[in-house]
Write a protein that holds these residues in place. Structure first.
Motif, PDB file in Angstrom:
ATOM      1  N   GLY A  45       3.402   5.585   3.427  1.00  0.00           N
ATOM      2  CA  GLY A  45       2.536   6.762   3.325  1.00  0.00           C
ATOM      3  C   GLY A  45       2.359   7.415   4.671  1.00  0.00           C
ATOM      4  O   GLY A  45       3.103   7.162   5.619  1.00  0.00           O
ATOM      5  N   GLY A  46       1.345   8.260   4.762  1.00  0.00           N
ATOM      6  CA  GLY A  46       1.023   8.902   6.025  1.00  0.00           C
ATOM      7  C   GLY A  46       0.209   7.998   6.918  1.00  0.00           C
ATOM      8  O   GLY A  46       0.070   6.791   6.663  1.00  0.00           O
ATOM      9  N   GLY A  47      -0.378   8.585   7.949  1.00  0.00           N
ATOM     10  CA  GLY A  47      -1.109   7.790   8.926  1.00  0.00           C
ATOM     11  C   GLY A  47      -2.267   7.018   8.340  1.00  0.00           C
ATOM     12  O   GLY A  47      -2.525   5.880   8.740  1.00  0.00           O
ATOM     13  N   LEU A  94       0.853  -1.178   0.000  1.00  0.00           N
ATOM     14  CA  LEU A  94       0.000   0.000   0.000  1.00  0.00           C
ATOM     15  C   LEU A  94       0.889   1.228   0.000  1.00  0.00           C
ATOM     16  O   LEU A  94       1.850   1.298   0.772  1.00  0.00           O
ATOM     17  N   TYR A  95       0.569   2.193  -0.849  1.00  0.00           N
ATOM     18  CA  TYR A  95       1.413   3.379  -0.857  1.00  0.00           C
ATOM     19  C   TYR A  95       0.629   4.633  -1.221  1.00  0.00           C
ATOM     20  O   TYR A  95      -0.381   4.586  -1.923  1.00  0.00           O
ATOM     21  N   SER A  96       1.105   5.741  -0.682  1.00  0.00           N
ATOM     22  CA  SER A  96       0.564   7.045  -1.014  1.00  0.00           C
ATOM     23  C   SER A  96       1.068   7.432  -2.393  1.00  0.00           C
ATOM     24  O   SER A  96       2.279   7.546  -2.604  1.00  0.00           O
ATOM     25  N   LYS A  97       0.149   7.633  -3.327  1.00  0.00           N
ATOM     26  CA  LYS A  97       0.552   7.916  -4.703  1.00  0.00           C
ATOM     27  C   LYS A  97       1.340   9.214  -4.795  1.00  0.00           C
ATOM     28  O   LYS A  97       2.351   9.297  -5.497  1.00  0.00           O
ATOM     29  N   SER A  98       0.914  10.245  -4.054  1.00  0.00           N
ATOM     30  CA  SER A  98       1.606  11.533  -4.139  1.00  0.00           C
ATOM     31  C   SER A  98       3.026  11.433  -3.598  1.00  0.00           C
ATOM     32  O   SER A  98       3.975  11.949  -4.203  1.00  0.00           O
ATOM     33  N   ALA A  99       3.178  10.750  -2.467  1.00  0.00           N
ATOM     34  CA  ALA A  99       4.512  10.604  -1.879  1.00  0.00           C
ATOM     35  C   ALA A  99       5.405   9.749  -2.768  1.00  0.00           C
ATOM     36  O   ALA A  99       6.583  10.053  -2.976  1.00  0.00           O
ATOM     37  N   PHE A 100       4.834   8.666  -3.314  1.00  0.00           N
ATOM     38  CA  PHE A 100       5.609   7.750  -4.152  1.00  0.00           C
ATOM     39  C   PHE A 100       6.062   8.453  -5.429  1.00  0.00           C
ATOM     40  O   PHE A 100       7.225   8.342  -5.840  1.00  0.00           O
ATOM     41  N   THR A 101       5.159   9.192  -6.048  1.00  0.00           N
ATOM     42  CA  THR A 101       5.493   9.898  -7.284  1.00  0.00           C
ATOM     43  C   THR A 101       6.578  10.932  -7.051  1.00  0.00           C
ATOM     44  O   THR A 101       7.468  11.129  -7.886  1.00  0.00           O
ATOM     45  N   ALA A 102       6.538  11.581  -5.890  1.00  0.00           N
ATOM     46  CA  ALA A 102       7.509  12.634  -5.580  1.00  0.00           C
ATOM     47  C   ALA A 102       8.933  12.098  -5.502  1.00  0.00           C
ATOM     48  O   ALA A 102       9.886  12.826  -5.784  1.00  0.00           O
ATOM     49  N   VAL A 103       9.092  10.827  -5.117  1.00  0.00           N
ATOM     50  CA  VAL A 103      10.439  10.276  -4.954  1.00  0.00           C
ATOM     51  C   VAL A 103      10.805   9.288  -6.060  1.00  0.00           C
ATOM     52  O   VAL A 103      11.913   8.771  -6.090  1.00  0.00           O
ATOM     53  N   ASP A 104       9.861   9.030  -6.971  1.00  0.00           N
ATOM     54  CA  ASP A 104      10.120   8.132  -8.106  1.00  0.00           C
ATOM     55  C   ASP A 104      10.008   8.938  -9.392  1.00  0.00           C
ATOM     56  O   ASP A 104       9.208   8.639 -10.273  1.00  0.00           O
ATOM     57  N   GLY A 105      10.824   9.989  -9.452  1.00  0.00           N
ATOM     58  CA  GLY A 105      10.709  10.960 -10.531  1.00  0.00           C
ATOM     59  C   GLY A 105      10.770  10.372 -11.928  1.00  0.00           C
ATOM     60  O   GLY A 105      10.003  10.768 -12.813  1.00  0.00           O
ATOM     61  N   ASP A 106      11.673   9.419 -12.172  1.00  0.00           N
ATOM     62  CA  ASP A 106      11.814   8.866 -13.521  1.00  0.00           C
ATOM     63  C   ASP A 106      10.948   7.634 -13.759  1.00  0.00           C
ATOM     64  O   ASP A 106      10.951   7.062 -14.853  1.00  0.00           O
ATOM     65  N   VAL A 127      12.227   4.815   8.937  1.00  0.00           N
ATOM     66  CA  VAL A 127      12.072   6.270   8.975  1.00  0.00           C
ATOM     67  C   VAL A 127      13.138   6.882   8.076  1.00  0.00           C
ATOM     68  O   VAL A 127      14.333   6.808   8.372  1.00  0.00           O
ATOM     69  N   ASP A 128      12.697   7.471   6.977  1.00  0.00           N
ATOM     70  CA  ASP A 128      13.613   8.055   5.995  1.00  0.00           C
ATOM     71  C   ASP A 128      13.226   9.519   5.777  1.00  0.00           C
ATOM     72  O   ASP A 128      12.195   9.805   5.169  1.00  0.00           O
ATOM     73  N   PRO A 129      14.022  10.468   6.270  1.00  0.00           N
ATOM     74  CA  PRO A 129      13.684  11.886   6.102  1.00  0.00           C
ATOM     75  C   PRO A 129      13.507  12.295   4.650  1.00  0.00           C
ATOM     76  O   PRO A 129      12.753  13.231   4.349  1.00  0.00           O
ATOM     77  N   GLY A 130      14.193  11.597   3.740  1.00  0.00           N
ATOM     78  CA  GLY A 130      14.080  11.934   2.326  1.00  0.00           C
ATOM     79  C   GLY A 130      12.662  11.803   1.798  1.00  0.00           C
ATOM     80  O   GLY A 130      12.265  12.517   0.868  1.00  0.00           O
ATOM     81  N   LEU A 131      11.890  10.909   2.397  1.00  0.00           N
ATOM     82  CA  LEU A 131      10.516  10.705   1.941  1.00  0.00           C
ATOM     83  C   LEU A 131       9.604  11.874   2.296  1.00  0.00           C
ATOM     84  O   LEU A 131       8.509  12.000   1.739  1.00  0.00           O
ATOM     85  N   THR A 132      10.021  12.719   3.227  1.00  0.00           N
ATOM     86  CA  THR A 132       9.172  13.841   3.641  1.00  0.00           C
ATOM     87  C   THR A 132       9.450  15.117   2.858  1.00  0.00           C
ATOM     88  O   THR A 132       8.734  16.109   3.016  1.00  0.00           O
ATOM     89  N   ILE A 133      10.467  15.092   2.006  1.00  0.00           N
ATOM     90  CA  ILE A 133      10.864  16.303   1.275  1.00  0.00           C
ATOM     91  C   ILE A 133       9.712  16.839   0.408  1.00  0.00           C
ATOM     92  O   ILE A 133       9.490  18.035   0.308  1.00  0.00           O
ATOM     93  N   GLY A 134       8.968  15.941  -0.231  1.00  0.00           N
ATOM     94  CA  GLY A 134       7.918  16.378  -1.148  1.00  0.00           C
ATOM     95  C   GLY A 134       6.592  16.697  -0.482  1.00  0.00           C
ATOM     96  O   GLY A 134       5.616  17.021  -1.173  1.00  0.00           O
ATOM     97  N   VAL A 135       6.526  16.616   0.835  1.00  0.00           N
ATOM     98  CA  VAL A 135       5.256  16.865   1.526  1.00  0.00           C
ATOM     99  C   VAL A 135       4.921  18.363   1.470  1.00  0.00           C
ATOM    100  O   VAL A 135       5.750  19.190   1.849  1.00  0.00           O
ATOM    101  N   PRO A 136       3.722  18.722   1.019  1.00  0.00           N
ATOM    102  CA  PRO A 136       3.351  20.144   0.937  1.00  0.00           C
ATOM    103  C   PRO A 136       3.393  20.839   2.286  1.00  0.00           C
ATOM    104  O   PRO A 136       3.318  20.201   3.340  1.00  0.00           O
TER     105      PRO A 136
END
Length: 356
Positions: free
Chosen positions: A95-97, A37-49, A181-190
Motif C-alpha cells: 500500500g501507500g505510506g 496488510l494491504y490497501s483495499k483500493s490498490a489491491f482491487t485495482a490490480v486484482d480485477g477478476d 517496487v512495481d510500477p504496475g501497482l501505481t497505475i490505478g492511483v487517482p
C-alpha cells in the motif's frame, strides 16, 4: 561537513510491471505464518477478476488486514491490536505510506500487551519505551504509490488526532528487509494521490539535498530524484496509464527515499504536519506548499547550487519557484482558509516539531 557515507540495509527489487503477484504468492506459500496488510483500493485495482483474493482466503496461515486508515491514529492502532493475538515473523505491507507505517508500528508494539488503550500507546511512544526493544520480524514492503519512501526508512508516523499532533517512531529494525517496487501497482492511483505522493517524493529529495546532514552522495541521489520527478510527474498525473511515466516516478521515489533515509526530513515536513492535522490537506501537498518559502530562507546555505538548479532544469531559484507554482498554486493557502494569524497560532504550539 559530514564525512561522505551511505548506509541503507533494504534489499530493493525493481520489478517488471505486474511482477509482484507471482512473487507474493511464492513468498506466502513458503511461510508458516504471515500478516498481510494491504490497501483495499490498490489491491482491487490490480486484482480485477478476484482470483488473488479468493486464493488468499484459502491460506489458513495468512492473517489479512485491510481498510488501513490514512494518517493512522493511536485510537486506530489500539483497535487493531486488540484483534491481533500476535505479530508473525513475516509481515507483508502492500500500500501507500500509511499501510507500511501501520505495519512498522505493529512491529514496534508487538512486545507490549494487546489490550492497551490509545492513551497508553501514546505514552509508550512519547516516552520512547519501545526503543530498547528489537524485533526479529521480517517486513516486506510493497509500495503502491510513488512516493512516501516508507519502504526505505526506519521511521513510521502516528497521529494524536485529539491534540492534532504527529509522532514518529524510529528503530533500526524498522527498515524493511525487502522493498518490491512495481510500477504496475501505481497505475490505478487517482490523479490527486499521484500528485500528492509525487510532491512528497520531490520534497524528500529537496529536503535531503539541503539538510545539514547532507553530503555529496546524498545530494547526487536527491538531484537524480528531482530530475525524475521534474520529467515525469505531470505526465503521470495527466495520463495515469502512461507506464513510462509511472516507472520514472517510481525511480524518482526510490532515489528520494534513499536520500532522505540518511538525513531525515527538514522544515517543510515539520511545517506541514499541523496543516494536515488541522486543515486535512493531503500530506504531500501540505509539504510542497512550503518548498518555495523555505527554499528562499535556505538559499545562501545550499551547497552545489548548480547541481541543484540543473536538476530542476532551471538556472535560478526564481525559475525553480515558477515551476513549483505550476504544481502548487500559491492561492491554495487562501482556498484552505489559512491566514497569517492562524499560522502564528499553530506554530506557537509547543507540540510543533521545532527540532526540524
Amino acid at each position: 561537513m559530514n564525512t561522505p557515507s551511505f548506509h541503507n540495509p533494504v534489499a530493493i527489487s525493481f520489478l517488471e510491471p505486474f511482477g509482484w503477484e507471482k512473487r507474493l504468492r511464492s513468498l506466502i506459500e513458503e511461510k508458516d505464518s504471515v500478516l498481510f496488510l494491504y490497501s483495499k483500493s490498490a489491491f482491487t485495482a490490480v486484482d480485477g477478476d478476484g482470483t488473488l483474493s479468493q486464493w488468499l482466503e484459502l491460506q489458513d496461515h495468512v492473517t489479512t488486514l485491510t481498510g488501513i486508515m490514512s494518517n493512522p491514529s493511536f485510537a486506530y492502532l489500539a483497535d487493531i491490536r486488540k484483534n491481533l493475538s500476535s505479530i508473525p515473523r513475516t509481515v507483508i505491507a502492500m500500500g501507500g505510506g500509511s499501510t507500511i507505517d501501520v505495519a512498522k508500528i505493529l512491529i514496534v508494539l508487538s512486545d507490549f500487551p494487546t489490550n492497551l488503550e490509545a492513551c497508553e500507546l501514546l505514552s509508550i511512544v512519547e516516552q520512547k519505551q519501545y526503543v530498547e526493544k528489537e524485533s526479529t520480524t521480517k517486513l516486506i514492503a510493497i509500495p503502491t504509490t510513488s512516493g512516501t519512501g516508507s519502504e526505505l526508512t526506519k521511521w513510521a508516523t502516528i497521529w494524536d488526532m485529539i491534540h492534532k499532533r504527529k509522532y514518529s517512531v524510529e528503530r533500526v529494525d524498522l527498515y524493511p528487509s525487502e522493498a518490491w517496487v512495481d510500477p504496475g501497482l501505481t497505475i490505478g492511483v487517482p490523479k490527486e494521490i499521484t500528485r500528492s505522493t509525487g510532491l512528497d517524493a520531490l520534497s524528500h529529495a529537496v529536503e535531503a539535498y539541503w539538510s545539514i546532514k547532507s553530503n555529496p552522495i546524498v545530494r547526487r541521489l536527491a538531484a537524480q530524484s528531482i530530475v525524475q520527478v521534474r520529467q515525469f510527474i505531470e505526465r503521470a498525473v495527466e495520463n495515469p496509464e502512461d507506464m513510462e511515466a509511472r516507472e520514472g516516478m517510481c525511480i524518482g521515489s526510490v532515489f528520494a527515499g534513499l536520500a532522505f533515509s540518511q538525513t531525515r526530513t527538514t522544515a517543510c515536513h515539520a511545517l506541514s504536519y499541523p496543516l494536515t492535522a488541522r486543515y486535512d490537506i493531503p500530506h504531500g501537498m501540505a509539504v510542497a506548499m512550503w518548498l518555495a518559502p523555505v527554499m528562499r530562507l535556505n538559499w545562501d546555505a545550499i551547497q552545489e547550487k548548480e547541481l541543484f538548479t540543473s536538476a530542476f532544469r532551471c538556472n535560478s531559484r526564481e525559475g525553480i519557484e515558477q515551476w513549483l507554482h505550476t504544481l502548487i498554486d500559491p492561492s491554495l493557502w487562501d482556498s484552505y482558509g489559512i491566514s497569517q494569524d492562524s499560522l502564528r497560532e499553530i506554530f506557537s504550539d509547543s507540540g510543533f516539531m521545532k527540532d526540524r
